[in-house]
Design an enzyme around this catalytic site. Structure first.
Site, PDB file in Angstrom:
ATOM      1  N   HIS A 103     -31.140 -28.575  22.026  1.00 36.44           N
ATOM      2  CA  HIS A 103     -30.075 -27.653  22.450  1.00 36.44           C
ATOM      3  C   HIS A 103     -29.022 -27.511  21.354  1.00 36.44           C
ATOM      4  O   HIS A 103     -28.592 -26.389  21.039  1.00 36.44           O
ATOM      5  CB  HIS A 103     -29.421 -28.174  23.728  1.00 36.44           C
ATOM      6  CG  HIS A 103     -28.208 -27.407  24.145  1.00 36.44           C
ATOM      7  ND1 HIS A 103     -28.260 -26.291  24.953  1.00 36.44           N
ATOM      8  CD2 HIS A 103     -26.887 -27.590  23.853  1.00 36.44           C
ATOM      9  CE1 HIS A 103     -27.040 -25.816  25.133  1.00 36.44           C
ATOM     10  NE2 HIS A 103     -26.187 -26.594  24.473  1.00 36.44           N
ATOM     11  N   GLU A 104     -28.605 -28.626  20.771  1.00 33.22           N
ATOM     12  CA  GLU A 104     -27.615 -28.558  19.698  1.00 33.22           C
ATOM     13  C   GLU A 104     -28.182 -27.854  18.476  1.00 33.22           C
ATOM     14  O   GLU A 104     -27.456 -27.136  17.779  1.00 33.22           O
ATOM     15  CB  GLU A 104     -27.129 -29.964  19.338  1.00 33.22           C
ATOM     16  CG  GLU A 104     -26.435 -30.702  20.479  1.00 33.22           C
ATOM     17  CD  GLU A 104     -25.308 -29.905  21.120  1.00 33.22           C
ATOM     18  OE1 GLU A 104     -24.657 -29.104  20.411  1.00 33.22           O
ATOM     19  OE2 GLU A 104     -25.078 -30.064  22.326  1.00 33.22           O
ATOM     20  N   HIS A 107     -27.680 -24.235  18.742  1.00 36.06           N
ATOM     21  CA  HIS A 107     -26.385 -23.750  18.250  1.00 36.06           C
ATOM     22  C   HIS A 107     -26.400 -23.586  16.735  1.00 36.06           C
ATOM     23  O   HIS A 107     -25.823 -22.634  16.193  1.00 36.06           O
ATOM     24  CB  HIS A 107     -25.269 -24.724  18.644  1.00 36.06           C
ATOM     25  CG  HIS A 107     -24.930 -24.691  20.099  1.00 36.06           C
ATOM     26  ND1 HIS A 107     -24.662 -23.523  20.775  1.00 36.06           N
ATOM     27  CD2 HIS A 107     -24.799 -25.693  21.015  1.00 36.06           C
ATOM     28  CE1 HIS A 107     -24.381 -23.796  22.043  1.00 36.06           C
ATOM     29  NE2 HIS A 107     -24.469 -25.101  22.206  1.00 36.06           N
TER      30      HIS A 107
END
Length: 234
Positions: A103-104, A107
């Site tokens: 998920h990071e 980003h």
């Protein structure tokens, strides 16, 4: 008036609802993460290793993966180009850790491809911070001292900047999670059964942002009910 010296404010129910939503979302993400933190991925990759591999596959070489203390304090810093993973993610080989790391990375990929909502959110951070800091002082001055309807409206506008930031955050977070699941599936880092657990972890995490946005909207509604009608009568 309920008893001497006591005033019942019915708008507090909005604050209470917002607080309960936030508590529920926080408890949900902690319990879901705790459950899947005990399920280890067949790939054997740690959160940090998964992140490094995802970034490499995406052709991103200028982002460092670092450890940060705390629990679920994971985040990507677009200014420093650093992806920071918490104690429970960095060295863990669980499907929950791999999912959060991915998920990071989502980003970081958003940053690399100039994803517009991320750019807008990053640019809006100082506006939101200043707005939320000065909103209450302006409202109190406008209501108690200057009795100025204009100041009250300015205070409400400043508070709205914080609400708007919460709303802008939603598409950024949902998109990062969608990218994470797609990458984990396409690369085979997690199999279909493991992906089910990862989806649950990321969905629970997304609910914390939804709850935060809802709580902000409810607080804004309360302020409008309390102060919106305080137009000065000349």
């Amino acid at each position: 008036m309920l008893g001497y010296g006591y005033y019942y404010d019915p708008t507090y129910i909005l604050v209470l609802i917002g607080a309960l939503l936030s508590l529920w979302a926080s408890a949900k993400v902690k319990s879901t993460y705790s459950r899947y933190a005990k399920v280890y991925s067949r790939s054997g990759l740690t959160g940090a290793e998964a992140a490094q591999q995802i970034l490499k596959n995406a052709g991103i070489y200028g982002v460092r993966v670092e450890h940060i203390s705390g629990n679920l304090t994971d985040h990507y810093d677009p200014k420093a180009k650093v992806l920071r993973l918490s104690d429970s993610v960095y060295g863990s080989r669980s499907v929950a850790a791999v999912g959060v790391a991915a998920h990071e990375c989502g980003h970081a990929i958003q940053d690399d491809v100039d994803y517009v909502p991320l750019r807008f959110r990053s640019a809006f951070v100082p506006v939101a911070n200043i707005g939320t800091q000065i909103a209450w002082p302006i409202l109190l001055v406008g209501l108690l001292f200057a009795r100025s309807y204009l100041l009250i409206q300015i205070g409400l506008l400043c508070f709205f900047f914080g609400v708007l930031f919460q709303l802008i955050t939603l598409p950024v977070e949902f998109n990062a999670s969608a990218r994470a699941v797609r990458i984990l599936e396409e690369t085979g880092m997690l199999d279909q059964e493991e992906l089910k657990g990862t989806r649950k972890v990321l969905s629970a995490a997304a609910m914390t942002y939804v709850a935060a946005a809802a709580a902000s909207i409810l607080s804004m509604l309360r302020l409008i009910l309390l102060f919106g009608g305080n137009r000065r009568r000349d």
